[in-house]
Design an enzyme around this catalytic site. Sequence first.
Site, mmCIF file in Angstrom:
data_model
loop_
_atom_site.group_PDB
_atom_site.id
_atom_site.type_symbol
_atom_site.label_atom_id
_atom_site.label_comp_id
_atom_site.label_asym_id
_atom_site.label_seq_id
_atom_site.Cartn_x
_atom_site.Cartn_y
_atom_site.Cartn_z
ATOM 1 N N HIS A 246 15.581 62.866 -68.676
ATOM 2 C CA HIS A 246 16.630 63.358 -67.770
ATOM 3 C C HIS A 246 17.114 62.291 -66.778
ATOM 4 C CE1 HIS A 246 15.791 67.468 -69.056
ATOM 5 N NE2 HIS A 246 14.541 67.386 -68.631
HETATM 6 C C1 BDR Z 1 15.320 67.614 -63.524
HETATM 7 O O1 BDR Z 1 14.354 68.417 -62.847
HETATM 8 C C2 BDR Z 1 13.248 67.636 -62.477
HETATM 9 O O2 BDR Z 1 12.062 68.268 -62.837
HETATM 10 C C3 BDR Z 1 13.365 66.321 -63.187
HETATM 11 O O3 BDR Z 1 12.848 65.264 -62.410
HETATM 12 C C4 BDR Z 1 14.851 66.169 -63.417
HETATM 13 O O4 BDR Z 1 15.470 65.568 -62.305
HETATM 14 C C5 BDR Z 1 15.487 68.101 -64.947
HETATM 15 O O5 BDR Z 1 15.978 69.398 -64.958
#
Ligand code: BDR
Length: 321
Positions: A246
């Site tokens: 992500h």
């Molecule tokens: C996002 O949520 C967090 O847990 C991760 O770091 C990322 O930024 C993904 O949905």
Amino acid sequence: MMKTNKIKMYFDCDTGVDDAMALGYLISEAEKVEILGIGSVCGNIDAPSGAHNTLNLLHLAGIDSIPVAVGEIDYLNKKYLCDVQHIHGENGIGNVQLSASPSALSQESAPEMLVRLARENPGSLSILATGPLTNIARAIELEPHLPEMISTLTIMGGAANAPGNRTPVAEANIACDPEAADIVFKNMNNIVMVPLDVTMRHTFEESDKQKLLNADSKFAQKIGQMLELYSGFYINVYGREACALHDPVAAVLAVEGLDACFVPKVSVVIDKTTGPGRGQTICDLRGQYKGYPQQENANCYVVLSTEMNMSEHLMRRLLSV
Ligand code: BDR
Ligand code: CA
């Protein structure tokens, strides 16, 4: 002398295993990006611990000069409660221990730091936000002209056509603080949103974890160790031990730009109702059948896909830190 056209960046994060990967990537691109400051926000971990994780990761990479500020410890309308230990560990970074940095945290808060940097670099500051948007919303409250003062805001967050990961329709960063996201999306018209549609399609596999664990780079080794827990969580999601990239995908696009992306500019509004849609990023994609003609209220470039091989690119960069 060579003219430098480095991106001047403020990085806002909730460090976080994939935030740590994004940080490693940014550090590895020191010739392209100058990190002027980093702010922590509550999310994967409480904001003070996230700031310490960030300082310690910088120290691991041999960098003790980038200021790190603690940001908002609660969401705009809700007390912070950590509930993602099963994904990011008790300490936010997969329960991996790091040596403590000798550097102190910044005296200013993260929103204050962001406002100061925007004033010092009018028109040229890029923001990368990989956590809930609470600090950015607070910074807009502090300096209502902030949206005109910055160059771009790239966020990891939201879901356009893809399902959510916190609820059936909401992605975690937006779901944590929809009120903050609402302020940001109502006040800014040059947002680059890197949603689950693209981040879920780029993964590190079991073999990538092994490469990191066996790397010469100490930083890469620690990321490999963090993936033991993080990738384990994703077995429930992908049916195999592989993790979504992500935050690093958002970081790569903030540095490399959007040339290799399919990225219509459309109107995005945040659902901050208390019903089942809470936290949804409602993207007006109705123009898809006509090649996305210009929309009057378009405020956001929504990255729907990229041709870049993110895992290869990211691996190369992380091994070089
Ligand atoms: C996002 O949520 C967090 O847990 C991760 O770091 C990322 O930024 C993904 O949905
Ligand atoms: Ca994050």
